[in-house]
Design an enzyme around this catalytic site. Structure first.
Site, PDB file in Angstrom:
ATOM      1  N   LYS A   1       0.889  -1.241  -0.175  1.00 36.95           N
ATOM      2  CA  LYS A   1      -0.013  -0.193   0.020  1.00 36.95           C
ATOM      3  C   LYS A   1       0.724   1.171  -0.077  1.00 36.95           C
ATOM      4  CE  LYS A   1      -1.829   2.910   2.831  1.00 36.95           C
ATOM      5  NZ  LYS A   1      -1.834   4.028   1.916  1.00 36.95           N
TER       6      LYS A   1
ATOM      7  N   GLY B   1       7.178   4.667   8.288  1.00 37.19           N
ATOM      8  CA  GLY B   1       6.125   5.988   8.589  1.00 37.19           C
ATOM      9  C   GLY B   1       6.520   6.572   9.922  1.00 37.19           C
ATOM     10  N   SER B   2       5.291   7.219  10.369  1.00 46.34           N
ATOM     11  CA  SER B   2       5.608   8.017  11.744  1.00 46.34           C
ATOM     12  C   SER B   2       5.364   7.130  12.646  1.00 46.34           C
ATOM     13  CB  SER B   2       4.432   9.054  11.698  1.00 46.34           C
ATOM     14  OG  SER B   2       2.988   8.217  11.580  1.00 46.34           O
ATOM     15  N   THR B   3       5.997   7.553  13.963  1.00 44.43           N
ATOM     16  CA  THR B   3       5.888   6.602  15.158  1.00 44.43           C
ATOM     17  C   THR B   3       4.501   6.515  15.495  1.00 44.43           C
ATOM     18  OG1 THR B   3       8.334   7.163  15.832  1.00 44.43           O
ATOM     19  CG2 THR B   3       6.776   6.574  17.490  1.00 44.43           C
ATOM     20  N   GLU B   4       3.911   7.383  15.528  1.00 46.17           N
ATOM     21  CA  GLU B   4       2.442   7.487  15.807  1.00 46.17           C
ATOM     22  C   GLU B   4       1.626   6.315  15.138  1.00 46.17           C
ATOM     23  OE1 GLU B   4       0.585  11.056  14.366  1.00 46.17           O
ATOM     24  OE2 GLU B   4      -1.157  10.792  15.145  1.00 46.17           O
TER      25      GLU B   4
ATOM     26  N   GLY C   1       2.927   3.654  13.534  1.00 47.05           N
ATOM     27  CA  GLY C   1       3.681   2.655  13.832  1.00 47.05           C
ATOM     28  C   GLY C   1       3.118   1.957  15.092  1.00 47.05           C
TER      29      GLY C   1
ATOM     30  N   GLU D   1       9.742   0.708  10.805  1.00 45.60           N
ATOM     31  CA  GLU D   1      10.781   1.628  10.385  1.00 45.60           C
ATOM     32  C   GLU D   1      10.176   2.993  10.668  1.00 45.60           C
ATOM     33  OE1 GLU D   1      12.801   4.650   9.562  1.00 45.60           O
ATOM     34  OE2 GLU D   1      12.796   3.896   7.299  1.00 45.60           O
TER      35      GLU D   1
ATOM     36  N   CYS E   1      13.611  10.380   7.582  1.00 44.97           N
ATOM     37  CA  CYS E   1      13.492  10.075   8.729  1.00 44.97           C
ATOM     38  C   CYS E   1      14.924  10.068   9.504  1.00 44.97           C
ATOM     39  CB  CYS E   1      13.042   8.423   8.860  1.00 44.97           C
ATOM     40  SG  CYS E   1      14.065   7.432   7.843  1.00 44.97           S
TER      41      CYS E   1
ATOM     42  N   GLU F   1       9.700  15.395  15.817  1.00 48.27           N
ATOM     43  CA  GLU F   1      10.315  15.269  14.320  1.00 48.27           C
ATOM     44  C   GLU F   1       9.397  16.358  13.625  1.00 48.27           C
ATOM     45  OE1 GLU F   1       9.190  11.466  12.046  1.00 48.27           O
ATOM     46  OE2 GLU F   1      11.288  11.698  11.458  1.00 48.27           O
TER      47      GLU F   1
HETATM   48  P1  ADP Z   1       2.610  11.043   7.501  1.00 44.31           P
HETATM   49  O1  ADP Z   1       1.845  11.630   8.804  1.00 44.31           O
HETATM   50  O2  ADP Z   1       3.876  11.583   7.456  1.00 44.31           O
HETATM   51  O3  ADP Z   1       1.749  10.977   6.371  1.00 44.31           O
HETATM   52  P2  ADP Z   1       2.157   8.388   8.020  1.00 44.31           P
HETATM   53  O4  ADP Z   1       2.883   7.666   9.106  1.00 44.31           O
HETATM   54  O5  ADP Z   1       0.681   8.904   8.613  1.00 44.31           O
HETATM   55  O6  ADP Z   1       2.981   9.566   7.661  1.00 44.31           O
HETATM   56  O7  ADP Z   1       2.009   7.591   6.897  1.00 44.31           O
HETATM   57  C1  ADP Z   1       2.888   6.484   6.380  1.00 44.31           C
HETATM   58  C2  ADP Z   1       1.923   5.275   5.842  1.00 44.31           C
HETATM   59  O8  ADP Z   1       1.084   4.879   6.479  1.00 44.31           O
HETATM   60  C3  ADP Z   1       0.983   5.985   4.571  1.00 44.31           C
HETATM   61  O9  ADP Z   1       1.016   4.904   3.517  1.00 44.31           O
HETATM   62  C4  ADP Z   1      -0.374   5.957   5.332  1.00 44.31           C
HETATM   63  O10 ADP Z   1      -1.463   5.849   4.337  1.00 44.31           O
HETATM   64  C5  ADP Z   1      -0.203   4.797   6.143  1.00 44.31           C
HETATM   65  N1  ADP Z   1      -1.202   4.748   7.507  1.00 44.31           N
HETATM   66  C6  ADP Z   1      -1.521   6.038   8.033  1.00 44.31           C
HETATM   67  N2  ADP Z   1      -2.452   5.969   8.918  1.00 44.31           N
HETATM   68  C7  ADP Z   1      -2.515   4.397   8.983  1.00 44.31           C
HETATM   69  C8  ADP Z   1      -3.302   3.438   9.839  1.00 44.31           C
HETATM   70  N3  ADP Z   1      -4.137   3.952  11.030  1.00 44.31           N
HETATM   71  N4  ADP Z   1      -3.205   2.467   9.520  1.00 44.31           N
HETATM   72  C9  ADP Z   1      -2.284   1.762   8.393  1.00 44.31           C
HETATM   73  N5  ADP Z   1      -1.676   2.572   7.697  1.00 44.31           N
HETATM   74  C10 ADP Z   1      -1.725   3.709   8.047  1.00 44.31           C
END
Ligand code: ADP
Ligand code: MG
Length: 498
Positions: free
Chosen positions: A196, A249-252, A254, A271, A305, A402
Site C-alpha cells: 500500500k 512511516g511515523s512513530t504514531e 507505527g 521503521e 527519517c 520530528e
Molecule cells: P505522515 O503522517 O507523514 O503522512 P504516516 O505514518 O501517516 O506519515 O504515513 C505512512 C503510511 O502509513 C502511509 O502509507 C499511510 O497511508 C499509512 N497509514 C496512515 N495511517 C494508518 C493507519 N491507521 N493504519 C495503517 N496505515 C496507515
C-alpha cells in the site's frame, strides 16, 4: 525562488501514464475500486491535481490478500527455483533502469523532490536494491546442528522459509525506494506481497506494478492497492490472513500498526521517526562538516527519517559552523522539482506545509532565534525556506519532535560526555553522525550513541548491504543486507532420528 532554467519537457510516456485514471493491481489484473471511488494525487510544486487513482479500501485489501495467499500456496511461485526468483528480480531491476527518466519524472511530479535527485538517488537506488536482493534469492541457507538429545542419534538442521503473505505500508518521502526496500527482500525469499503506497504519492508504485508484470512475476505475487491509511492501511495491518506487516512511516502510526497486528499476532517490522543528532567536534574538517551538516538536514526538504535535525556543535566553533551552514542554506536553488537547476523542492503536501509552518510558529513562540529562513515561500506550491534555529532549550517542541521539514536546531556543547547525553535525550534512535579527525573519539562516540546507524564524517549514506533500522521508538527490526532476509523468513528446525 531563483529558477532561471526552463522546466524539463515531460516525457511522453509520463504524460500518457497521467492521462488515464490509475487502477489497482490485484491478482494480476488492473481493477477499479468496488466502491467506484477515486482520489486525487497532487503536484506539490503547484497544488494542482496530477492524476486520479482508484481508492482501495477493505474490499480491495481482502481481494488482494486472497490473491497473495493463492499465489503463495499454488501456481508457479512456490515451485519456482531460487535462481528463477533471482532472475525475475534482476529483470525487474533492468526494466526500472530502462525506464529511468520516466520514473524519475513521475517521482518528481508526484512528490515534489528535485528531478536532479530523482535521477541520481531515487531511481538508481531502487535498481540497486532489486539487484542486490536478486543475489540473495539463491543464498537463503539454514544450518546443520549437532544435537545431544538422549536415547538415539539424530540429524538436525534448520530451513529458512518465507513467512508467507506480507502486507507492506510505505510513506511518501521516497516512494519508489520504499517500494523497492519492501518488495525486493520479500520476493527474494519467496513471500507474496500486498503493497500500500502512501496516498500522497501512489504513482511510481503503480508504474512499478506494470513493470513487475512485464518482468513476468506470476499473478498475485505482488498486489498494489493505493488508498488511505485509515482505511486500506488499517485493513491490511489488521487482516487475519496476513502473516507479516512491514511498515515505514511515523512513530504514531507505527504504534497503531503494532496494535492492529495483535489480532492474529502477525510478525511486525517498523521503521519509524527520528530526531537525529549530528555532532561536530572542534577537530572536525569543517570543509566537509559544514556542507555535510547542511545536506544532512536539507536533503529531500528535510523529509527523511534520518534528517540531521539536531545539530550539536562544540562551543569553540559554534558560531563558525552555524554561519557556515547558514551560508550553505542560501546556496540552495529552491523551486519546482521539474526545473533542472532546482536542488530544494516543495514539501509533499498542503498538510505537510501546515505541519512544518506550525513548528516554525511554535519555535518562535517558545523563544528560539531564527538564523536563516523561518517562513513559507510564496503562495503557490508548498515551499519552505531552509531554516536554522538557535537559542533553543531541551524541552522545546522544535527540539523534541520530528518536524520532517528543512528545519534544524543548532545547540552548543562542552565535551563528549555532555553531547552524548544531549544526543541520546530523545524517544528516537534512528541515526546519528559524528564529525571529527580523532578516530578513537569517533568510534567511542559510535559505541555510545543509541541509534541504529552512526555515520562518521559523512551523512545519509545508505547501501543495500548495510542493515538499517532504529533503536527505541524508531522501530523494530532491520531492513537491507542479510538482516532483511530475517524479517521475511521463518526458521524451521527439522530433527530426524537416525
Ligand atoms: P505522515 O503522517 O507523514 O503522512 P504516516 O505514518 O501517516 O506519515 O504515513 C505512512 C503510511 O502509513 C502511509 O502509507 C499511510 O497511508 C499509512 N497509514 C496512515 N495511517 C494508518 C493507519 N491507521 N493504519 C495503517 N496505515 C496507515
Ligand atoms: Mg498521515
Amino acid at each position: 525562488m531563483a529558477t532561471t532554467i526552463a522546466p524539463v519537457q515531460i516525457h511522453r510516456s509520463v504524460q500518457e501514464f497521467l492521462s488515464r485514471p490509475r487502477k489497482l493491481l490485484i491478482g494480476g489484473q488492473w481493477v477499479d475500486a468496488k466502491s467506484g471511488k477515486t482520489f486525487a494525487t497532487y503536484n506539490p510544486a503547484t497544488g494542482e491535481v496530477l492524476a486520479q487513482v482508484a481508492e482501495g479500501d477493505r474490499a480491495e485489501i481482502d481481494k488482494a490478500v486472497a490473491a497473495a495467499r493463492k499465489a503463495f500456496e499454488s501456481g508457479p511461485w512456490p515451485d519456482m527455483s531460487p535462481a528463477e526468483r533471482g532472475r525475475l528480480l534482476w529483470k525487474l531491476s533492468d526494466l526500472i533502469e530502462q525506464h529511468h527518466e520516466e520514473l524519475a519524472e513521475l517521482e518528481t511530479l508526484d512528490n515534489g523532490k528535485p528531478l536532479l535527485f530523482s535521477r541520481i538517488v531515487d531511481v538508481p537506488t531502487a535498481v540497486d536494491v532489486f539487484r542486490y536482493m536478486a543475489g540473495w534469492a539463491t543464498k537463503i541457507e539454514g544450518t546443520t546442528i549437532p544435537i545431544s538429545a538422549p536415547h538415539a542419534k539424530y540429524f538436525a538442521y534448520t530451513l529458512r522459509e518465507p513467512v508467507g503473505v506480507v502486507g507492506q505500508i510505505i510513506p511518501w518521502n521516497f516512494p519508489l525506494i520504499m517500494a523497492a526496500w519492501k518488495l525486493a527482500p520479500a520476493l527474494a525469499v519467496g513471500c507474496t506481497c500486498v503493497l500500500k503506497p502512501a496516498e500522497q504519492t501512489p504513482l511510481t508504485a503503480l508504474r512499478l506494478g506494470e513493470l513487475i508484470q512485464e518482468a513476468g512475476f506470476p499473478d498475485g505475487v505482488v498486489n498494489i492497492v493505493a488508498g488511505f491509511g485509515e482505511t486500506a492501511g488499517a485493513a491490511l495491518a489488521s487482516h487475519p490472513d496476513v502473516d507479516k506487516i512491514a511498515f515505514t512511516g511515523s512513530t504514531e502510526v507505527g504504534r497503531l500498526i503494532a496494535n492492529a497486528a495483535t489480532g492474529n499476532l502477525k510478525k511486525v517490522s517498523l521503521e519509524l521517526g527520528g530526531k537525529s543528532p549530528n555532532v561536530v567536534f572542534a577537530d572536525a574538517d569543517l570543509n566537509a562538516a559544514i556542507p555535510g551538516s547542511a545536506s544532512a538536514i536539507f536533503f529531500n526538504q528535510g523529509q527523511i527519517c534520518t534528517a540531521g535535525s539536531r545539530l550539536f556543535v562544540h562551543k569553540s566553533i559554534f558560531d563558525k559552523v552555524v554561519d557556515g551552514v547558514a551560508e550553505e542554506s542560501k546556496k540552495f536553488q529552491v523551486g519546482p522539482g521539474m526545473n533542472e537547476s532546482t536542488n530544494l523542492g516543495p514539501l509533499v503536501s498542503k498538510a505537510q506545509l501546515a505541519r512544518v509552518c506550525g513548528y516554525l510558529d511554535s519555535g518562535a513562540k517558545e523563544g528560539a532565534k531564527t538564523i536563516v529562513g523561518g517562513h513559507r515561500i510564496g503562495n503557490t506550491g508548498y515551499f519552505v525556506e531552509p531554516t536554522i534555529l538557535v537559542g533553543v532549550k531541551p524541552h522545546m517542541k522544535v527540539v523534541r519532535e520530528e518536524i520532517f521539514g528543512p528545519v534544524v536546531t543548532a545547540i552548543p556543547f562542552n565535551d563528549p560526555d555532555e553531547v552524548v547525553a544531549f544526543a541520546n535525550d530523545t524517544i528516537y534512535g534512528l541515526a546519528s553522525a559524528v564529525w571529527t579527525r580523532d578516530i578513537s573519539k569517533a568510534h567511542r562516540m559510535a559505541a555510545k550513541l543509541r541509534t541504529g546507524t552512526v555515520w562518521i564524517n559523512c551523512y545519509n549514506v545508505f547501501d543495500p548491504a548495510l542493515p538499517f533500522g532504529g533503536y527505541k521508538q524508531s522501530g523494530w527490526g532491520r531492513e537491507m543486507g542479510h538482516a532483511a532476509l530475517e524479517l521475511y523468513t521463518e526458521s524451521k528446525s527439522v530433527c530426524a532420528q537416525l
